[in-house]
Design a protein around this motif. Structure first.
Motif, PDB file in Angstrom:
ATOM      1  N   ARG A 101       0.847  -1.199   0.000  1.00 37.34           N
ATOM      2  CA  ARG A 101       0.000   0.000   0.000  1.00 37.34           C
ATOM      3  C   ARG A 101       0.884   1.252   0.000  1.00 37.34           C
ATOM      4  NH1 ARG A 101      -5.149  -1.290   2.078  1.00 37.34           N
ATOM      5  NH2 ARG A 101      -5.608  -3.443   1.483  1.00 37.34           N
ATOM      6  N   PRO A 102       1.622   1.503  -1.072  1.00 33.17           N
ATOM      7  CA  PRO A 102       2.553   2.640  -1.080  1.00 33.17           C
ATOM      8  C   PRO A 102       1.871   3.998  -0.920  1.00 33.17           C
ATOM      9  CG  PRO A 102       2.310   1.699  -3.286  1.00 33.17           C
ATOM     10  CD  PRO A 102       1.645   0.756  -2.346  1.00 33.17           C
ATOM     11  N   LYS A 103       0.586   4.085  -1.244  1.00 37.80           N
ATOM     12  CA  LYS A 103      -0.124   5.364  -1.098  1.00 37.80           C
ATOM     13  C   LYS A 103      -0.439   5.675   0.362  1.00 37.80           C
ATOM     14  CE  LYS A 103      -2.258   5.291  -5.676  1.00 37.80           C
ATOM     15  NZ  LYS A 103      -3.541   5.312  -6.435  1.00 37.80           N
ATOM     16  N   ASN A 104      -0.494   4.631   1.192  1.00 32.89           N
ATOM     17  CA  ASN A 104      -0.722   4.835   2.638  1.00 32.89           C
ATOM     18  C   ASN A 104       0.628   5.005   3.312  1.00 32.89           C
ATOM     19  OD1 ASN A 104      -3.209   2.391   2.167  1.00 32.89           O
ATOM     20  ND2 ASN A 104      -3.646   4.517   2.615  1.00 32.89           N
ATOM     21  N   ARG A 105       1.114   6.214   3.387  1.00 29.68           N
ATOM     22  CA  ARG A 105       2.488   6.480   3.823  1.00 29.68           C
ATOM     23  C   ARG A 105       2.672   6.420   5.328  1.00 29.68           C
ATOM     24  NH1 ARG A 105       4.687  11.704   0.784  1.00 29.68           N
ATOM     25  NH2 ARG A 105       6.609  10.857   1.673  1.00 29.68           N
ATOM     26  N   THR A 106       1.582   6.407   6.083  1.00 22.62           N
ATOM     27  CA  THR A 106       1.710   6.443   7.548  1.00 22.62           C
ATOM     28  C   THR A 106       1.178   5.180   8.222  1.00 22.62           C
ATOM     29  OG1 THR A 106      -0.385   7.648   7.696  1.00 22.62           O
ATOM     30  CG2 THR A 106       1.640   8.958   7.644  1.00 22.62           C
ATOM     31  N   LEU A 107       1.257   4.045   7.568  1.00 27.91           N
ATOM     32  CA  LEU A 107       0.800   2.800   8.189  1.00 27.91           C
ATOM     33  C   LEU A 107       1.630   2.502   9.433  1.00 27.91           C
ATOM     34  CD1 LEU A 107       0.262   0.405   5.129  1.00 27.91           C
ATOM     35  CD2 LEU A 107      -1.493   1.545   6.496  1.00 27.91           C
ATOM     36  N   GLU A 108       0.942   2.285  10.566  1.00 29.44           N
ATOM     37  CA  GLU A 108       1.628   1.996  11.826  1.00 29.44           C
ATOM     38  C   GLU A 108       0.881   0.901  12.584  1.00 29.44           C
ATOM     39  OE1 GLU A 108       4.451   3.107  12.816  1.00 29.44           O
ATOM     40  OE2 GLU A 108       4.806   4.942  11.672  1.00 29.44           O
ATOM     41  N   LEU A 109       1.626   0.027  13.245  1.00 28.80           N
ATOM     42  CA  LEU A 109       1.023  -1.002  14.080  1.00 28.80           C
ATOM     43  C   LEU A 109       0.376  -0.359  15.304  1.00 28.80           C
ATOM     44  CD1 LEU A 109       3.946  -3.589  14.049  1.00 28.80           C
ATOM     45  CD2 LEU A 109       1.668  -3.999  13.081  1.00 28.80           C
ATOM     46  N   VAL A 110      -0.862  -0.715  15.600  1.00 32.66           N
ATOM     47  CA  VAL A 110      -1.533  -0.229  16.795  1.00 32.66           C
ATOM     48  C   VAL A 110      -1.139  -1.086  18.001  1.00 32.66           C
ATOM     49  CG1 VAL A 110      -3.787   0.107  17.912  1.00 32.66           C
ATOM     50  CG2 VAL A 110      -3.458   0.736  15.501  1.00 32.66           C
ATOM     51  N   HIS A 111      -0.950  -2.376  17.779  1.00 40.40           N
ATOM     52  CA  HIS A 111      -0.544  -3.304  18.841  1.00 40.40           C
ATOM     53  C   HIS A 111       0.239  -4.431  18.183  1.00 40.40           C
ATOM     54  CE1 HIS A 111      -3.716  -6.391  17.848  1.00 40.40           C
ATOM     55  NE2 HIS A 111      -4.168  -5.325  17.204  1.00 40.40           N
ATOM     56  N   ARG A 112       0.621  -5.440  18.952  1.00 41.76           N
ATOM     57  CA  ARG A 112       1.443  -6.524  18.410  1.00 41.76           C
ATOM     58  C   ARG A 112       0.813  -7.881  18.706  1.00 41.76           C
ATOM     59  NH1 ARG A 112       7.725  -4.772  19.781  1.00 41.76           N
ATOM     60  NH2 ARG A 112       7.567  -2.644  19.001  1.00 41.76           N
ATOM     61  N   LEU A 113       1.204  -8.850  17.922  1.00 43.71           N
ATOM     62  CA  LEU A 113       0.892 -10.257  18.166  1.00 43.71           C
ATOM     63  C   LEU A 113       2.192 -11.041  18.064  1.00 43.71           C
ATOM     64  CD1 LEU A 113      -2.341 -10.903  16.033  1.00 43.71           C
ATOM     65  CD2 LEU A 113      -2.215 -10.616  18.505  1.00 43.71           C
ATOM     66  N   ASP A 114       2.323 -12.100  18.858  1.00 44.82           N
ATOM     67  CA  ASP A 114       3.487 -12.968  18.727  1.00 44.82           C
ATOM     68  C   ASP A 114       3.556 -13.523  17.305  1.00 44.82           C
ATOM     69  OD1 ASP A 114       4.060 -12.559  21.376  1.00 44.82           O
ATOM     70  OD2 ASP A 114       3.273 -14.489  22.057  1.00 44.82           O
ATOM     71  N   ARG A 115       4.752 -13.851  16.890  1.00 44.73           N
ATOM     72  CA  ARG A 115       4.955 -14.354  15.528  1.00 44.73           C
ATOM     73  C   ARG A 115       4.091 -15.579  15.230  1.00 44.73           C
ATOM     74  NH1 ARG A 115      10.889 -15.900  12.938  1.00 44.73           N
ATOM     75  NH2 ARG A 115      10.141 -16.506  10.868  1.00 44.73           N
ATOM     76  N   ASP A 116       3.961 -16.492  16.197  1.00 48.81           N
ATOM     77  CA  ASP A 116       3.220 -17.733  15.972  1.00 48.81           C
ATOM     78  C   ASP A 116       1.721 -17.594  16.197  1.00 48.81           C
ATOM     79  OD1 ASP A 116       5.527 -19.113  15.323  1.00 48.81           O
ATOM     80  OD2 ASP A 116       5.936 -19.655  17.409  1.00 48.81           O
TER      81      ASP A 116
END
Length: 292
Positions: A101-116
């Motif tokens: 999504r190159p047009k969405n320049r400010t994509l940021e994670l709100v929270h995290r999940l473990d990799r698995d």
């Protein structure tokens, strides 16, 4: 400090390297007129060209969108894919989405999940939404996250709350390990039994606090580690569970609920992935007499 990892910025503030009027300040200090701010010298690494995710990851993420509007994106994160790059990983979900999504320049994670862990992962498209959701996460009861976990043994119906402080340790290898310890941070998880199988229980977990590996360690502390947990589970149990087709951690972020900027309540649900659904089907096929 453009180009400096955000974790590095947080660290220099946390360690008191940023001074205001020659004094250490907390991260929540509000600058006033005529304040003199000292920022330590920080080396900015030369950025390399981002690694493009392979086609299979791109296809997974394109199919994983659960909800999207102008301000946020919620995906059903696949298991095995980290939320961000680092520690030897060329990219994670957020880096892949930024390329998709190159047009969405400010994509940021709100929270995290473990990799698995699979399931609901929220990404903000605007800073205003990121701040709005972070404020709700700090208030805890404003954001409701529900997880489904398959645990070893018979989880007692009466065990509805695990209240045990969690202490995080980082091993020399860089691996994060969490354990219940009196010096840890206050941590609480509510549980509800959803279904029973021979020597296994499907539970719903509601983390009241948000600590690293909280549900996994609280399940272990309660005497019922999560099936397929290679970090906190038992090797013998994990080998047995592979007979039912379980080859990863059975922990899924089933839903998330929060207030949008306009005050509306939004709930997004992530269906159980096919691999986990097949495990439950295999367990249901066992002797029904073993169920309570």
């Amino acid at each position: 400090l453009k180009g400096v990892p955000r974790t590095r910025v947080y660290r220099i503030v946390r360690k008191g390297e940023v001074r205001v009027n020659k004094k250490r300040i907390r991260a929540d200090y509000r600058l006033e007129l005529n304040d003199v701010v000292r920022i330590p010298p920080v080396r900015v690494a030369q950025q390399e060209a981002p690694v493009r995710p392979n086609d299979s990851v791109i296809a997974q993420l394109e199919k994983s969108v659960l909800y999207e509007d102008d301000l946020l994106l919620v995906i059903n994160k696949p298991s095995g894919l980290a939320v961000h790059g680092g520690s030897g990983l060329a990219y994670g979900v957020i880096e892949a989405l930024r390329q998709l999504r190159p047009k969405n320049r400010t994509l940021e994670l709100v929270h995290r999940l473990d990799r698995d862990t699979s399931g609901c992962l929220v990404i903000a498209k605007r800073r205003s939404m990121l701040r709005h959701l972070h404020n709700q996460l700090q208030q805890k009861e404003k954001v409701e996250k529900l997880y489904h976990a398959l645990v070893v043994g018979k989880w007692p119906v009466r065990k509805q709350l695990v209240n045990a402080p969690l202490l995080k340790n980082v091993l020399q290898s860089g691996e994060r390990m969490v354990r219940v310890h009196v010096d840890g941070k206050k941590s609480r998880t509510a549980f509800r039994v959803l279904d029973r199988f021979p020597n296994m229980t499907l539970v719903e977990a509601y983390p009241i606090t948000g600590r690293t590996h909280q549900i996994r360690v609280h399940c272990l502390h309660g005497g019922h580690p999560i099936a397929g947990d290679e970090k906190y589970g038992m090797d013998g149990d994990n080998q047995t569970q592979k007979q039912f087709g379980l080859n990863r951690l059975f922990l899924h972020a089933a839903s998330i609920e929060f207030d949008t900027l306009d005050g509306q309540r939004l709930k997004v649900e992530a269906p159980l992935p096919d691999d986990l659904a097949e495990v439950l089907s295999a367990l249901q096929g066992l002797d029904a007499g073993s169920k309570d």
